[in-house]
Design a protein around this motif. Sequence first.
Motif, PDB file in Angstrom:
ATOM      1  N   ALA A 280      60.112  39.563  41.304  1.00 53.66           N
ATOM      2  CA  ALA A 280      59.059  40.268  42.036  1.00 53.66           C
ATOM      3  C   ALA A 280      57.920  39.285  42.215  1.00 53.66           C
ATOM      4  O   ALA A 280      57.737  38.370  41.412  1.00 53.66           O
ATOM      5  N   VAL A 281      57.151  39.473  43.269  1.00 53.23           N
ATOM      6  CA  VAL A 281      55.992  38.626  43.531  1.00 53.23           C
ATOM      7  C   VAL A 281      54.750  39.513  43.471  1.00 53.23           C
ATOM      8  O   VAL A 281      54.682  40.528  44.156  1.00 53.23           O
ATOM      9  N   LEU A 282      53.807  39.139  42.637  1.00 50.88           N
ATOM     10  CA  LEU A 282      52.518  39.820  42.567  1.00 50.88           C
ATOM     11  C   LEU A 282      51.494  38.911  43.223  1.00 50.88           C
ATOM     12  O   LEU A 282      51.390  37.741  42.867  1.00 50.88           O
ATOM     13  N   SER A 283      50.740  39.445  44.164  1.00 50.31           N
ATOM     14  CA  SER A 283      49.762  38.633  44.895  1.00 50.31           C
ATOM     15  C   SER A 283      48.364  39.190  44.737  1.00 50.31           C
ATOM     16  O   SER A 283      48.149  40.400  44.745  1.00 50.31           O
ATOM     17  N   LYS A 284      47.429  38.303  44.657  1.00 52.00           N
ATOM     18  CA  LYS A 284      46.014  38.648  44.590  1.00 52.00           C
ATOM     19  C   LYS A 284      45.524  39.116  45.957  1.00 52.00           C
ATOM     20  O   LYS A 284      46.138  38.784  46.972  1.00 52.00           O
TER      21      LYS A 284
ATOM     22  N   VAL B 110      46.099  38.197  37.943  1.00 46.54           N
ATOM     23  CA  VAL B 110      46.542  39.581  38.103  1.00 46.54           C
ATOM     24  C   VAL B 110      46.815  40.210  36.738  1.00 46.54           C
ATOM     25  O   VAL B 110      46.475  41.369  36.496  1.00 46.54           O
ATOM     26  N   GLN B 111      47.407  39.465  35.829  1.00 45.74           N
ATOM     27  CA  GLN B 111      47.749  40.010  34.522  1.00 45.74           C
ATOM     28  C   GLN B 111      46.509  40.467  33.750  1.00 45.74           C
ATOM     29  O   GLN B 111      46.607  41.371  32.911  1.00 45.74           O
ATOM     30  N   LEU B 112      45.360  39.904  34.051  1.00 42.68           N
ATOM     31  CA  LEU B 112      44.114  40.315  33.394  1.00 42.68           C
ATOM     32  C   LEU B 112      43.416  41.439  34.148  1.00 42.68           C
ATOM     33  O   LEU B 112      42.893  42.372  33.537  1.00 42.68           O
ATOM     34  N   HIS B 113      43.401  41.344  35.469  1.00 41.00           N
ATOM     35  CA  HIS B 113      42.681  42.322  36.284  1.00 41.00           C
ATOM     36  C   HIS B 113      43.464  43.597  36.538  1.00 41.00           C
ATOM     37  O   HIS B 113      42.875  44.649  36.767  1.00 41.00           O
ATOM     38  N   ASP B 114      44.787  43.500  36.526  1.00 40.88           N
ATOM     39  CA  ASP B 114      45.608  44.676  36.797  1.00 40.88           C
ATOM     40  C   ASP B 114      46.836  44.666  35.877  1.00 40.88           C
ATOM     41  O   ASP B 114      47.972  44.510  36.317  1.00 40.88           O
ATOM     42  N   PRO B 115      46.599  44.858  34.565  1.00 41.80           N
ATOM     43  CA  PRO B 115      47.726  44.807  33.635  1.00 41.80           C
ATOM     44  C   PRO B 115      48.755  45.910  33.890  1.00 41.80           C
ATOM     45  O   PRO B 115      49.946  45.696  33.658  1.00 41.80           O
ATOM     46  N   ASP B 116      48.325  47.066  34.386  1.00 43.55           N
ATOM     47  CA  ASP B 116      49.286  48.141  34.666  1.00 43.55           C
ATOM     48  C   ASP B 116      50.267  47.729  35.757  1.00 43.55           C
ATOM     49  O   ASP B 116      51.462  48.010  35.662  1.00 43.55           O
ATOM     50  N   LEU B 117      49.778  47.074  36.798  1.00 42.14           N
ATOM     51  CA  LEU B 117      50.662  46.598  37.858  1.00 42.14           C
ATOM     52  C   LEU B 117      51.605  45.525  37.323  1.00 42.14           C
ATOM     53  O   LEU B 117      52.793  45.503  37.656  1.00 42.14           O
ATOM     54  N   THR B 118      51.090  44.659  36.485  1.00 43.00           N
ATOM     55  CA  THR B 118      51.909  43.605  35.895  1.00 43.00           C
ATOM     56  C   THR B 118      53.032  44.209  35.054  1.00 43.00           C
ATOM     57  O   THR B 118      54.192  43.809  35.169  1.00 43.00           O
ATOM     58  N   ILE B 119      52.700  45.192  34.240  1.00 43.56           N
ATOM     59  CA  ILE B 119      53.702  45.860  33.407  1.00 43.56           C
ATOM     60  C   ILE B 119      54.728  46.571  34.289  1.00 43.56           C
ATOM     61  O   ILE B 119      55.940  46.502  34.031  1.00 43.56           O
ATOM     62  N   ALA B 120      54.259  47.252  35.336  1.00 42.91           N
ATOM     63  CA  ALA B 120      55.175  47.950  36.239  1.00 42.91           C
ATOM     64  C   ALA B 120      56.138  46.973  36.905  1.00 42.91           C
ATOM     65  O   ALA B 120      57.330  47.269  37.060  1.00 42.91           O
ATOM     66  N   ALA B 121      55.644  45.794  37.290  1.00 46.00           N
ATOM     67  CA  ALA B 121      56.503  44.791  37.917  1.00 46.00           C
ATOM     68  C   ALA B 121      57.554  44.286  36.932  1.00 46.00           C
ATOM     69  O   ALA B 121      58.723  44.119  37.293  1.00 46.00           O
ATOM     70  N   VAL B 122      57.143  44.054  35.705  1.00 50.20           N
ATOM     71  CA  VAL B 122      58.098  43.602  34.685  1.00 50.20           C
ATOM     72  C   VAL B 122      59.162  44.672  34.463  1.00 50.20           C
ATOM     73  O   VAL B 122      60.358  44.375  34.415  1.00 50.20           O
TER      74      VAL B 122
END
Length: 125
Positions: A49-53, A101-113
């Motif tokens: 998955a790609v997480l983008s700022k 992203v992992q600091l500003h939106d940890p919920d999104l990071t966890i969801a992506a993982v």
Amino acid sequence: MGADWAAYVEALRHPGTPFDADRTFEQVDIDGGVTAIDRGGPLPPVPVAVLSKTEPFAAPPTMSKDLPAKLEAAWPKAQQALVGMRPQTPHLLATGSDHYVQLHDPDLTIAAVRLIVDRPAAARP
């Protein structure tokens, strides 16, 4: 982008913090990392998955004023290239986040993982 790349690397290595003068402070070998990626071969067949700022990079005061604009213009192209490396790659936007992203939106990071971890299990018969 030779001169721009050199300026970017220099700004990352010396961002204008008290650590700039500390020779024991860890620095990332940016050129070595790029070389390792280039030599790494194709991406294995794994789910990604790609997480983008969505917010601009924080630019150190040592960086020229035109370089951040060039980085911002190049970033979406780099992110799309990552998405295109594997089929069915989700591209998630971290609204309101800069590069960390992992600091500003940890919920999104966890969801992506979780999305990636659950993908192989969902594909099993």
